[in-house]
Design a protein around this motif. Structure first.
Motif, PDB file in Angstrom:
ATOM      1  N   UNK A  25       0.825  -1.209   0.000  1.00 17.10           N
ATOM      2  CA  UNK A  25       0.000   0.000   0.000  1.00 17.10           C
ATOM      3  C   UNK A  25       0.863   1.263   0.000  1.00 17.10           C
ATOM      4  N   UNK A  26       2.019   1.195   0.637  1.00 16.23           N
ATOM      5  CA  UNK A  26       2.933   2.338   0.589  1.00 16.23           C
ATOM      6  C   UNK A  26       3.367   2.634  -0.832  1.00 16.23           C
ATOM      7  N   UNK A  27       3.665   1.587  -1.583  1.00 15.49           N
ATOM      8  CA  UNK A  27       4.040   1.774  -2.988  1.00 15.49           C
ATOM      9  C   UNK A  27       2.882   2.342  -3.801  1.00 15.49           C
ATOM     10  N   UNK A  28       1.668   1.871  -3.529  1.00 13.69           N
ATOM     11  CA  UNK A  28       0.497   2.383  -4.246  1.00 13.69           C
ATOM     12  C   UNK A  28       0.306   3.873  -3.949  1.00 13.69           C
ATOM     13  N   UNK A  29       0.365   4.256  -2.675  1.00 13.77           N
ATOM     14  CA  UNK A  29       0.207   5.664  -2.314  1.00 13.77           C
ATOM     15  C   UNK A  29       1.310   6.518  -2.943  1.00 13.77           C
ATOM     16  N   UNK A  30       2.529   6.025  -2.938  1.00 13.67           N
ATOM     17  CA  UNK A  30       3.621   6.767  -3.572  1.00 13.67           C
ATOM     18  C   UNK A  30       3.362   6.980  -5.058  1.00 13.67           C
ATOM     19  N   UNK A  31       2.982   5.921  -5.737  1.00 15.04           N
ATOM     20  CA  UNK A  31       2.738   6.017  -7.176  1.00 15.04           C
ATOM     21  C   UNK A  31       1.579   6.956  -7.494  1.00 15.04           C
ATOM     22  N   UNK A  32       0.508   6.888  -6.719  1.00 12.18           N
ATOM     23  CA  UNK A  32      -0.633   7.777  -6.958  1.00 12.18           C
ATOM     24  C   UNK A  32      -0.244   9.224  -6.682  1.00 12.18           C
ATOM     25  N   UNK A  33       0.479   9.469  -5.598  1.00 16.28           N
ATOM     26  CA  UNK A  33       0.915  10.830  -5.287  1.00 16.28           C
ATOM     27  C   UNK A  33       1.833  11.394  -6.353  1.00 16.28           C
ATOM     28  N   UNK A  34       2.789  10.592  -6.804  1.00 15.97           N
ATOM     29  CA  UNK A  34       3.698  11.041  -7.863  1.00 15.97           C
ATOM     30  C   UNK A  34       2.933  11.290  -9.156  1.00 15.97           C
ATOM     31  N   UNK A  35       1.962  10.418  -9.445  1.00 15.94           N
ATOM     32  CA  UNK A  35       1.159  10.586 -10.666  1.00 15.94           C
ATOM     33  C   UNK A  35       0.349  11.875 -10.616  1.00 15.94           C
ATOM     34  N   UNK A  36      -0.251  12.185  -9.472  1.00 18.43           N
ATOM     35  CA  UNK A  36      -1.028  13.421  -9.353  1.00 18.43           C
ATOM     36  C   UNK A  36      -0.135  14.634  -9.575  1.00 18.43           C
TER      37      UNK A  36
END
Length: 92
Positions: A25-36
């Protein structure tokens, strides 16, 4: 339920699952934040700049926290195994 209770009740199965979940989930949150943030820089997100950067930044920070917590749980469980082995050796 505390870490020690989880460790005693399930022989570490729950702890390993929780650590893996935290890392994933940490990786998912990182990827979504970077994508935004990335999409806002290139104008593809219809959010205001303050909202987009704040949301992206918070997701990145929370992702880093989840990763840290997952790795610390793994580290703690490994240290507990070593301590238990050491205690078993000293009892002999």
């Amino acid at each position: 339920m505390s870490y020690e209770e989880r460790q005693q009740n399930s022989n570490g199965t729950y702890s390993r699952f929780q650590s893996t979940l935290n890392i994933g989930m940490g990786l998912v949150y990182l990827l979504v934040g970077i994508t935004i943030v990335y999409m806002k820089v290139y104008g593809q997100v219809p959010l205001g700049p303050g909202l987009a950067y704040t949301l992206g930044g918070l997701m990145i920070v929370y992702g880093v926290f989840r990763l840290w917590r997952g790795f610390m749980d793994i580290r703690r469980s490994r240290l507990d195994k070593v301590r238990k082995q050491f205690d078993d050796i000293n009892k002999r």
